[in-house]
Design a protein around this motif. Structure first.
Motif, short mmCIF file in Angstrom:
data_model
loop_
_atom_site.label_atom_id
_atom_site.label_comp_id
_atom_site.label_asym_id
_atom_site.label_seq_id
_atom_site.Cartn_x
_atom_site.Cartn_y
_atom_site.Cartn_z
N GLU A 299 7.79 32.94 6.29
CA GLU A 299 8.79 32.37 5.41
C GLU A 299 8.19 31.36 4.44
N LEU A 300 7.31 30.49 4.95
CA LEU A 300 6.69 29.48 4.08
C LEU A 300 5.76 30.14 3.05
N GLY A 301 5.07 31.21 3.46
CA GLY A 301 4.22 31.93 2.52
C GLY A 301 5.02 32.55 1.40
N ILE A 302 6.18 33.11 1.73
CA ILE A 302 7.04 33.72 0.71
C ILE A 302 7.63 32.65 -0.21
N LEU A 303 7.96 31.48 0.33
CA LEU A 303 8.45 30.39 -0.51
C LEU A 303 7.39 29.99 -1.54
N ASP A 304 6.14 29.92 -1.09
CA ASP A 304 5.05 29.62 -2.03
C ASP A 304 4.90 30.73 -3.07
N LEU A 305 5.10 31.98 -2.65
CA LEU A 305 4.98 33.11 -3.58
C LEU A 305 6.08 33.07 -4.64
N ILE A 306 7.29 32.70 -4.23
CA ILE A 306 8.38 32.54 -5.20
C ILE A 306 8.03 31.46 -6.21
N GLN A 307 7.44 30.36 -5.72
CA GLN A 307 7.06 29.27 -6.62
C GLN A 307 6.02 29.73 -7.62
N VAL A 308 5.04 30.54 -7.17
CA VAL A 308 4.02 31.08 -8.08
C VAL A 308 4.68 31.97 -9.13
N PHE A 309 5.60 32.82 -8.70
CA PHE A 309 6.31 33.73 -9.61
C PHE A 309 7.07 32.94 -10.68
N VAL A 310 7.80 31.91 -10.25
CA VAL A 310 8.61 31.13 -11.19
C VAL A 310 7.72 30.34 -12.14
N GLU A 311 6.65 29.74 -11.65
CA GLU A 311 5.76 28.98 -12.52
C GLU A 311 5.05 29.89 -13.52
N THR A 312 4.71 31.11 -13.09
CA THR A 312 4.10 32.07 -14.01
C THR A 312 5.08 32.44 -15.12
#
Length: 204
Positions: free
Chosen positions: A83-96
């Motif tokens: 879950e925490l890994g996916i939260l970080d992935l969402i953050q990467v997606f949004v920042e990109t």
């Protein structure tokens, strides 16, 4: 494995939906509706993931999401994902997205849907995470943009060539001012031909 990636606004209007397993259109819309109803009634102080029961494929699926202003970014994943890994992935997606569109907003997702899907495909492919380094993702996006611009230039070259020819072509008015060298008078009768050719009578 990531089962689906969804983006919808505060009213449940989908702005992006990417399913990594084939579903009919009706099933996809049902998943989007049920996911929105689950998240809309949650307070912002709640944690960013929840169990959904048998929402997709009749199997246990976890929803991991982030709520930014008017948009929900939702990843539906199985139990093998962190879950925490996916939260970080969402953050990467949004920042990109934010770097690409310079302060991304809902309208960017509507009017640049192809580019958003391309960015997503740089991060996730076939339900598996490909890249989490934002600088690498942005490098690939910039290279793709340069390629698209160069292809657009090649496509536009014939149009520019035609325009150049038209600009250099003389107009009808200019043609009327061109002086041509005078041509000799052409005989119009047999008598004029005999006069024009003094040796004619000798040969015939």
């Amino acid at each position: 494995m990531i089962k689906a990636i969804l983006i919808f606004n505060n009213h449940g209007k989908p702005r992006l939906s990417k399913f990594f397993t084939h579903y009919s259109e009706d099933v996809q819309q049902q998943i989007i509706r049920e996911t929105f109803h689950l998240l809309a009634k949650r307070d912002d102080s709640c944690c960013n993931f929840l169990e959904t029961g048998s929402l997709i494929d009749g199997t246990d699926v976890k929803i991991v999401y982030r709520h930014y202003a008017t948009l929900y970014f939702v990843f539906c994943v199985d139990s093998s994902e962190s879950e925490l890994g996916i939260l970080d992935l969402i953050q990467v997606f949004v920042e990109t997205l934010d770097k690409t569109f310079e302060n991304v907003c809902e309208l960017d997702l509507i009017f640049h849907v192809d580019k958003v899907h391309y960015i997503l495909s740089e991060i996730v492919m076939g339900g598996m995470v490909l890249e989490t380094n934002m600088s690498e993702i942005l490098t690939h996006i910039e290279a793709q943009s340069k390629l698209e611009k160069s292809e657009a230039g090649i496509t536009a070259a014939p149009v520019r060539a035609v325009a150049a020819v038209k600009n250099f072509s003389p107009s009808v008015a200019n043609l009327s001012n061109i002086s041509l060298p005078s041509l000799p008078n052409i005989p119009t009768s047999f008598k004029e031909l005999k006069t024009a050719l003094p040796n004619f009578n000798k040969k015939f």
